[in-house]
Design an enzyme around this catalytic site. Structure first.
Site, PDB file in Angstrom:
ATOM      1  N   ASP A   1      40.505 -68.839   9.828  1.00  0.00           N
ATOM      2  CA  ASP A   1      41.242 -67.814   9.082  1.00  0.00           C
ATOM      3  C   ASP A   1      42.082 -67.025  10.085  1.00  0.00           C
ATOM      4  O   ASP A   1      42.068 -67.296  11.285  1.00  0.00           O
ATOM      5  CB  ASP A   1      40.278 -66.926   8.293  1.00  0.00           C
ATOM      6  CG  ASP A   1      39.331 -66.160   9.190  1.00  0.00           C
ATOM      7  OD1 ASP A   1      39.482 -66.217  10.428  1.00  0.00           O
ATOM      8  OD2 ASP A   1      38.433 -65.501   8.656  1.00  0.00           O
TER       9      ASP A   1
ATOM     10  N   ASP B   1      36.000 -72.406   0.623  1.00  0.00           N
ATOM     11  CA  ASP B   1      35.025 -71.942   1.613  1.00  0.00           C
ATOM     12  C   ASP B   1      34.359 -70.718   1.025  1.00  0.00           C
ATOM     13  O   ASP B   1      34.948 -70.014   0.205  1.00  0.00           O
ATOM     14  CB  ASP B   1      35.699 -71.528   2.934  1.00  0.00           C
ATOM     15  CG  ASP B   1      36.295 -70.136   2.834  1.00  0.00           C
ATOM     16  OD1 ASP B   1      37.347 -69.983   2.172  1.00  0.00           O
ATOM     17  OD2 ASP B   1      35.689 -69.182   3.364  1.00  0.00           O
TER      18      ASP B   1
END
Lengths: 376, 376
Positions: free
Chosen positions: B92, B271
């Protein structure tokens, strides 16, 4: 339970033996990983078998009695069924934790009253009760209910306590011999030598215990803070009295060097929380010495944790990665370090065994003691 | 990175695809276990491969930036080398943790100033800096630096924030395209759709992001507390605009039912920390429904954790044993439950894939959604 001796060292009292139980064989000298509450902390059962090569694990009667409790263990069909460990299990008597963990404990001739450290519930352990509990847990090797004296301990207290331990032992033996195993496999009972660090008491206790003629014998009340020389002196004295043809178990010992020195004195079995507890704090015992993985010096050391060892964690993970995990308090850090330390301990006693058989144990052990005590 | 579609469902927008990276293939729909600080909590890397069958894992830029730090990751040769995970990694942008974990954060056009939640050290993340960081980490899939708006979020804030996210995206793309991968394998950059729960903003953002023509696209700012219907409505709207021939990644979602519903809407990648975080608290997602293993009812249930699943932990350990471990706060409890939940999530998306290819995905998904939401 059977015990046979395969080889003895001619420069020390070390011996390589084989214990046979209904759950399989144990090659001695052996290190037994501590599985406190039915789990060796941070280690899967298949890892105990495949990575650590454990041949026997410990369970703690006090912990198992409180959680999950005897009703659950009995319904499961014993601890082996409950936790899926199908090799031998040894349980302690619960005494040690009653003295070190429980609250408001009160020792009397009849037994010990205490309160659970978890929720304060009141319980009583007596020699008979502790035999019943270990029958329910279903340990292959059960331990007698004793009092483990602290260090230092004045002579009068040590003598009276030893007397109590001996009287409790007689009650344990009587109750053990009058009851049967619950789950179709044999259980055996080891008595425990006490006597603090007093030579005459240790001698008296060892003679008393030896006289009981049980299938194995234990040495308790050591590694509780006394100087290491005293520990070795007491162990040597006691090993000289306990029967040659029965396994000798030195309870709660110790560092890799302690273990090698004690093997020289004739000890066959060891357990200790050190490899797992210290692992969780980042202390690694390796074939090159002791590593505090939290130290700055390992932060960019990308070499394997211990390339002399054959295992997965030792070769797959780097020191720098393990350091990161331990510093960041990641669970995987505890997992890796625990597997490493236990693998090393089991490897060490297995190597000792091989050198006893090969005939060069004393030379090897002295070299190894130097190596394993170095701080890297 | 390449993406191809093997099959589509004719009653929904679900598709079965294949992402190809320099670290191997990813079959979609896929669930990506979250490996916050370079470790999927309580899970060994070999367990990710052999038990969970993970095809890609996440790393969190914020956590990795703070610990072990970029110098260590760079010296190791990137995160793959550092943690030994040789399959694809997605990172991320660090933005989400800056907003949720860091202290005294201050958002400006240039970037975000914040203080580490660990030791208070001051840092600044900008779009360019975050690209550099992800280059150093060496993720196969890098994420653009965005602002993830909270829920609820007023319209004006959501609109302004979306504008900032778009301007930051342009800077990310410029910097990404002007820099090269560090370690000899390709990296790709996914932009992120924002716009809170406002249809017009989501549409505007999806069109802006689609217009960038990147190799994959993500939907952010959902699963942050909004009603699940709003999450689905926004996902549906955005999936209708994002290009068909690129993978779509719905960030931070969610429960097994959320995942199946979102696959129907055309999402390919997921996720979520839920399977691991909830595992550590004793919540299990199984093929029969949700189990809170702490409940009294499991205390003497000696059946396997999930006998419908093929894995080691599902069949070796019993519910009663796992309950004991979780209640006693034993590390092994977190290990077993984490492996179980992640295996189940990966199994679920793989089963979805098989049913999309087989042509009966919608029927299967609707049955499965009922099953996985039952509380046992």
């Amino acid at each position: 339970m059977k015990f046979s001796i395969d080889a003895t060292d001619d420069k020390s009292h070390a011996r390589a033996g084989l214990i046979t139980t209904d759950h399989g064989d144990i090659e001695t000298p052996i290190f037994m990983p501590v599985g406190t509450a039915g789990t060796v902390k941070a280690v899967h059962q298949r890892e105990l078998l495949d990575d650590i090569h454990a041949q026997i694990i410990l369970g703690n009667t006090y912990h198992l009695f409180l959680r999950p409790g005897l009703d659950i263990i009995e319904k499961a069909g014993g601890l082996h069924k409950f936790n899926g460990w199908s090799k031998p299990i040894l349980t302690d008597s619960g005494g040690y934790q009653v003295y070190s963990l429980a609250e408001k404990r009160k020792i009397a001739e009849s037994g010990v009253k205490f309160q659970s450290h978890i929720d304060g519930t009141k319980y009583e352990f007596s020699p008979e009760r502790v035999m019943d509990i270990q029958r329910i847990i279903g340990a292959d090797i059960m331990m007698a209910f004793d009092e483990c004296t602290p260090y230092p301990c004045d002579y009068k207290y040590a003598m009276d306590s030893m007397g109590l331990t001996h009287r409790w032992l007689d009650r344990c033996i009587r109750h053990f011999d009058n009851t049967e195993a619950n789950y179709g496999f044999s259980q055996t009972l080891f008595p425990i030598v006490q006597g603090s660090t007093y030579q005459d008491l240790r001698q008296q206790s060892a003679e008393y215990i030896a006289g009981k003629g049980r299938e194995g014998n234990a040495i308790g009340g050591l590694s509780v803070g006394e100087p290491v020389e005293e520990m070795y002196a007491m162990t040597e004295l006691v090993c000289g009295i306990l029967p040659q043809d029965k396994p000798r178990y030195l309870m709660g010992v110790g560092t890799p060097a302690n273990i090698l020195e004690s093997i020289k004195l004739g000890v066959d079995m060891f357990d200790c929380v050190m490899p797992t507890r210290n692992a969780r704090n980042g202390m690694l015992f390796t074939s090159d010495g002791i590593i505090n993985i939290r130290n700055e010096k390992w932060k960019d050391d990308f070499s394997p944790i211990d390339s002399n060892m054959p295992g997965y964690v030792d070769n797959f993970y780097s020191k720098a990665y393990l350091r990161h995990l331990i510093i960041a308090k990641e669970i995987l850090g505890a997992q890796i370090a625990s597997i490493h330390n236990l693998s090393f301990y089991v490897w060490l006693v297995q190597a000792a065994r091989n050198h006893i058989k090969k005939g060069d144990f004393s030379i090897w052990a002295n070299q190894m003691i130097k190596k394993v005590t170095v701080r890297l």
